[in-house]
Design a protein around this motif. Sequence first.
Motif, PDB file in Angstrom:
ATOM      1  N   THR A   4       0.846  -1.197   0.000  1.00 32.92           N
ATOM      2  CA  THR A   4       0.000   0.000   0.000  1.00 32.92           C
ATOM      3  C   THR A   4       0.877   1.241   0.000  1.00 32.92           C
ATOM      4  N   GLN A   5       0.229   2.369  -0.132  1.00 30.13           N
ATOM      5  CA  GLN A   5       0.948   3.644  -0.148  1.00 30.13           C
ATOM      6  C   GLN A   5       1.645   3.884   1.183  1.00 30.13           C
ATOM      7  N   GLU A   6       1.037   3.426   2.262  1.00 29.28           N
ATOM      8  CA  GLU A   6       1.620   3.633   3.584  1.00 29.28           C
ATOM      9  C   GLU A   6       2.946   2.892   3.732  1.00 29.28           C
ATOM     10  N   THR A   7       3.005   1.651   3.256  1.00 29.46           N
ATOM     11  CA  THR A   7       4.248   0.882   3.389  1.00 29.46           C
ATOM     12  C   THR A   7       5.345   1.446   2.497  1.00 29.46           C
ATOM     13  N   SER A   9       5.631   4.594   1.491  1.00 25.20           N
ATOM     14  CA  SER A   9       6.072   5.888   2.035  1.00 25.20           C
ATOM     15  C   SER A   9       6.933   5.680   3.281  1.00 25.20           C
ATOM     16  N   ALA A  10       6.611   4.689   4.095  1.00 26.16           N
ATOM     17  CA  ALA A  10       7.417   4.386   5.277  1.00 26.16           C
ATOM     18  C   ALA A  10       8.811   3.908   4.847  1.00 26.16           C
ATOM     19  N   GLN A  13      10.763   6.902   3.577  1.00 28.12           N
ATOM     20  CA  GLN A  13      11.168   7.748   4.690  1.00 28.12           C
ATOM     21  C   GLN A  13      12.367   7.132   5.419  1.00 28.12           C
TER      22      GLN A  13
END
Length: 164
Positions: A4-7, A9-10, A13
Amino acid sequence: MKITQETTSALQQTESQERNRTTSGVEGFDDILAREVQETETQDTARTAVPPIDGGMLEIASLIEAEGVSPAADLTEKELTAMENVDSLLTEWENYADQLASGEEGGGLRQAYGVLEHIESGVQKLKQDWPGMDQENPDMGSLVNELEVMAVTEKIKFNRGDYI
């Protein structure tokens, strides 16, 4: 596992934090290696001294006497003969290593084994010619024992098939 976008982006980062950490004053491997090589080169050049042209042999002789090493003129006939034999055995070891390194099929190994047997017989002859070597000259005795150990070890390696 779904990406997903969250993984992503993490992950991005975390990678940016790693990059910032390596560029924020912490040296990389390349920098450390370059510095160590440069220090080693400067130490090596500082250690190497050019011997003087005039009287250089006198200084070398005085250094030998200061260290307690006897010059070759003080050696007995037995010691000179033993040193010549050890020198020829060391030359044979070089021949043996060359034979193994040649990588010839069969013939190279046969020749190397012949050289090894010659070394072993040379060590035995040296020990027979000077039976009290260990007591009279412990350094020479130690060297000859080391040559004998190396010859026996190499023979074991040959018989085990390490070089096939």
